[in-house]
Design a protein around this motif. Structure first.
Motif, PDB file in Angstrom:
ATOM      1  N   MET A 149     -20.098  22.674  -4.768  1.00  0.00           N
ATOM      2  CA  MET A 149     -19.941  21.674  -5.817  1.00  0.00           C
ATOM      3  C   MET A 149     -19.121  22.201  -6.996  1.00  0.00           C
ATOM      4  N   THR A 150     -19.483  23.386  -7.489  1.00  0.00           N
ATOM      5  CA  THR A 150     -18.828  23.890  -8.699  1.00  0.00           C
ATOM      6  C   THR A 150     -17.328  24.139  -8.490  1.00  0.00           C
ATOM      7  N   PRO A 151     -16.937  24.947  -7.505  1.00  0.00           N
ATOM      8  CA  PRO A 151     -15.488  25.204  -7.381  1.00  0.00           C
ATOM      9  C   PRO A 151     -14.692  23.952  -7.031  1.00  0.00           C
ATOM     10  N   VAL A 152     -15.291  23.043  -6.275  1.00  0.00           N
ATOM     11  CA  VAL A 152     -14.585  21.811  -5.908  1.00  0.00           C
ATOM     12  C   VAL A 152     -14.221  21.033  -7.172  1.00  0.00           C
ATOM     13  N   GLN A 153     -15.156  20.982  -8.107  1.00  0.00           N
ATOM     14  CA  GLN A 153     -14.862  20.273  -9.353  1.00  0.00           C
ATOM     15  C   GLN A 153     -13.815  21.013 -10.178  1.00  0.00           C
ATOM     16  N   TYR A 154     -13.918  22.352 -10.163  1.00  0.00           N
ATOM     17  CA  TYR A 154     -12.937  23.140 -10.907  1.00  0.00           C
ATOM     18  C   TYR A 154     -11.526  22.960 -10.341  1.00  0.00           C
ATOM     19  N   ILE A 155     -11.422  22.885  -9.009  1.00  0.00           N
ATOM     20  CA  ILE A 155     -10.103  22.710  -8.395  1.00  0.00           C
ATOM     21  C   ILE A 155      -9.492  21.394  -8.852  1.00  0.00           C
ATOM     22  N   ALA A 156     -10.288  20.324  -8.763  1.00  0.00           N
ATOM     23  CA  ALA A 156      -9.776  19.018  -9.170  1.00  0.00           C
ATOM     24  C   ALA A 156      -9.396  19.044 -10.647  1.00  0.00           C
TER      25      ALA A 156
END
Lengths: 290, 400
Positions: free
Chosen positions: B193-200
């Protein structure tokens, strides 16, 4: 030599470029002028490979421009952009590395540029904490950090303070003196006139006028301006269509300018005798309204 | 001269270098940011405390203090030592043993056929003591019947029951337990969840600040997107490894490590493998959909489907923990993207046939490859587009 050849580009129903060609020889500074929406940015984006043309090509030193060569170009897009949450010095050096410099080289070059731009003491600050003017300077540093071989700059002077305008102008001339072709667009036509060797004027996706600055001016020569210290009215006596501009006589369509000189000299002391040259601004206005 | 130097300089710039530069920037700027470092420290502290909790509450390394006295004491001690989990003290008389219980020196004592305790002992302890008592008594009786030690040992050696599970597919016979499964699903969920949001967010940041136009003059879209995914992947992996290391380290230091179910280490390793594939899938998709919008406020709307499927994967995995042998669990752990969290969770709690693990892994990897293609196409086509949010179909119709 950078040659932009016969570019065509369509966005939906809009024909953005309709056969645009443009070239810059080594050491030549080319001004790219046009009204908003004329196709300047699209042309430059295609030249930098951020946009693909429908047809046409970009040729550099006789061969189609490749990715590796393009990385040695310096580019400033019209819509400026920096990482807001990255330190200034680190950011400039990062772009140097992206353009192929080693870490040490990039750091050294970034340091030098920031010093030239009076930003050395802000090198450790986040870009978002700088004033807008300083951010513009960082943007300039980003486009020059890798000592580019070719410069393509979209509105490089917009939003710059006078110091940055000087730095930018000097950088363009320096690069050109080192043999780099330079193409830049601007709405500040006085700057174009001062800095450019040649000008290309674009309107509705087509080049409507192009050539050397002096050549263009000579082609568009308007009238002979004569100032004479005399109480006599020479309007009726000078050959051609004569009008007054203050104390000056403006002579158009004169069959013999030597005759004009002779008559004026006989009347009194001549303080001025020259053909009026149009400014680039006037040439531009005329070209787009034609 | 300059041109030659430049040529040499630029030739060494390979495609990989661009990718790694982008990844390196992400790691420097995001991974080493104050907020990330602080959150890592806090998380590691929490994990450390959680790992230390059992020993803090269990006390005394969890060993039961038992007093023994009387003729069976020696035999009882052999039995209890063999069972493990007991700290045995042998007293000279039943009276001393009883006194020790009173003084709380030991928790219980066995002497002269009686079990002394202050207020009873736990069921498990009672069962163990009982079993030890039975065995010790038999041994003593056999000895008094005149059997040699060897004969006694022979008589007492019993072949343990062999387990035959008829429904072996998906039976709950795995080495790990519910708790491990729960931890795996929670960590997988957080670490996706965390890195996916950071990527976006990172993609939108580059778009909204327009820096992407300069970046694309020296980088290909795949380098820009790939570097971002790799960079955030490395940050997450470091966080994950730090958590696992601290958790296992604290367990080892407090002597709890041996009490963890066997196979914990292999489960941790395989979880990292599953995470890598699932991250590639969600990460590249996040970058792709992130590029559809131009403003940070709009990123939530395009991310919703991804976050929903991540949340569903997590909830499914939690549900699966309670019914690991159900068809639902089997399907969930094979179908991507849910399998990313569901399979490692299911593997922790149940025996999963190898073909299912293989199938699930292959499907997830295929889905990740598809996501990579789709994500980078979306990214390539829409990253320079600014304005209102773009539809996926619209982005795919556009030429790059």
């Amino acid at each position: 030599m950078l040659e932009i050849k016969d570019l065509h580009k369509r966005f939906g129903d809009t024909l953005a470029l309709d056969g645009v060609s443009l070239s810059a020889a080594p050491g030549e500074v080319v001004g790219f002028v046009g009204a908003n929406g004329a196709g300047k940015t699209t042309t430059m984006r295609i030249a930098m490979g951020v946009l693909a043309a429908d047809s046409g090509q970009i040729v550099y030193d006789g061969a189609p421009l490749g990715v590796e060569q393009r990385r040695r170009f310096g580019y400033m897009p019209s819509e400026r952009g920096l990482y807001p949450k990255m330190k200034t010095g680190e950011q400039v050096a990062y772009f140097g590395e992206l353009h192929g410099m080693s870490k040490t080289e990039a750091r050294r070059s970034a340091g030098e540029l920031l010093e030239q731009l009076n930003l050395t003491d802000r090198a450790g600050d986040f870009v978002q904490d700088l004033s807008l003017g300083n951010q513009q300077r960082v943007q300039l540093a980003v486009s020059l950090v890798h000592d580019p071989e070719v410069l393509i700059l979209d509105e490089p002077f917009s939003g710059l303070d006078p110091i940055a305008v000087d730095v930018m102008g000097a950088a363009l001339r320096d690069r050109a003196a080192a043999g780099a072709p330079v193409i830049f667009s601007s709405h500040q036509l006085d700057l174009i006139e001062r800095l450019c060797d040649s000008v290309s004027i674009i309107g509705n996706g087509k080049i409507i006028a192009a050539g050397g600055v002096e050549e263009l001016k000579a082609k568009e020569v308007k009238q002979l301006r004569v100032s004479v210290e005399t109480d006599e009215d020479l309007t009726g006596r000078l050959p051609g269509t004569v009008t007054r501009d203050g104390d000056d006589y403006l002579v158009e369509d004169s069959p013999d300018d030597q005759e004009v000189l002779r008559i004026a000299a006989a009347a009194g002391r001549i303080t001025r005798f020259a053909y009026d040259q149009p400014t680039i601004a006037e040439i531009f206005r005329e070209a787009v309204t034609r | 001269m300059t041109a030659q130097r430049n040529q040499a300089r630029h030739d060494e710039t390979s495609r990989m270098r661009g990718l790694m530069l982008v990844a390196g920037r992400e790691i420097r700027v995001r991974g080493l940011s104050k907020s990330n470092v602080i959150s890592l420290i806090v998380t590691v502290l929490i994990v450390g405390v959680l790992a230390a909790l059992p020993s803090l509450f269990g006390g005394d390394d969890g060993d039961e203090k038992i007093g023994l006295a009387g003729p069976t004491a020696a035999a009882m001690q052999t039995q209890l030592d063999a069972m493990g989990g007991f700290d045995v003290t042998v007293f000279d008389s039943a009276g001393e043993a009883e006194q020790a219980v009173e003084d709380e020196t030991v928790e219980a004592a066995v002497a002269d056929g009686s079990l002394y305790s202050r207020d009873g002992v736990g069921n498990e302890t009672e069962a163990k003591i009982d079993a030890a008592w039975q065995a010790a008594s038999v041994q003593t009786n056999l000895a008094s019947a005149g059997l040699s030690d060897q004969e006694i040992a022979g008589a007492l050696t019993v072949q343990p029951l062999e387990w035959v599970t008829l429904e072996s597919e998906g039976g709950v016979t795995g080495p790990l337990d519910y708790f491990t499964g729960l931890i795996i699903s929670v960590i997988m969920f957080m670490m996706l969840m965390t890195p996916v949001q950071y990527i976006a967010m990172g993609v939108v940041e580059e778009k909204s600040s327009r820096i992407v136009e300069i970046l694309l003059t020296s980088l290909k879209p795949w380098q820009l997107l790939g570097g971002k995914v790799i960079g955030l992947g490395v940050i997450s992996l470091v966080n994950l490894i730090a958590m696992v290391a601290v958790g296992l380290g604290v367990s080892a230091a407090t002597g709890m490590l041996s009490d963890l179910p066997p196979g914990t280490a292999s489960a941790a390793v395989s979880t990292i493998g599953w995470w890598l594939i699932a991250f590639a899938l969600f990460g590249t998709l996040a970058g792709g959909v992130g590029s559809l919008v131009s403003r940070q406020e709009e990123s939530g709307s395009v991310l919703t489907p991804l976050i929903m499927s991540l949340t569903l994967s997590y909830l499914g995995a939690i549900f699966l923990l309670n019914a690991p042998t159900s068809t639902f669990a089997e399907v969930l752990s094979i179908v991507p993207p849910f399998s990313g969290i569901a399979m490692p969770t299911r593997m922790a709690i149940a025996d999963v046939p190898a073909w299912q693990i293989g199938l699930s892994g292959v499907l997830l990897a295929l889905a990740a490859a598809g996501a990579l293609a789709l994500g980078s196409q979306l990214y390539k086509r829409s990253v320079l587009y600014t304005g209102s949010r773009m539809k996926i179909s619209e982005a795919l119709r556009r030429s790059a």
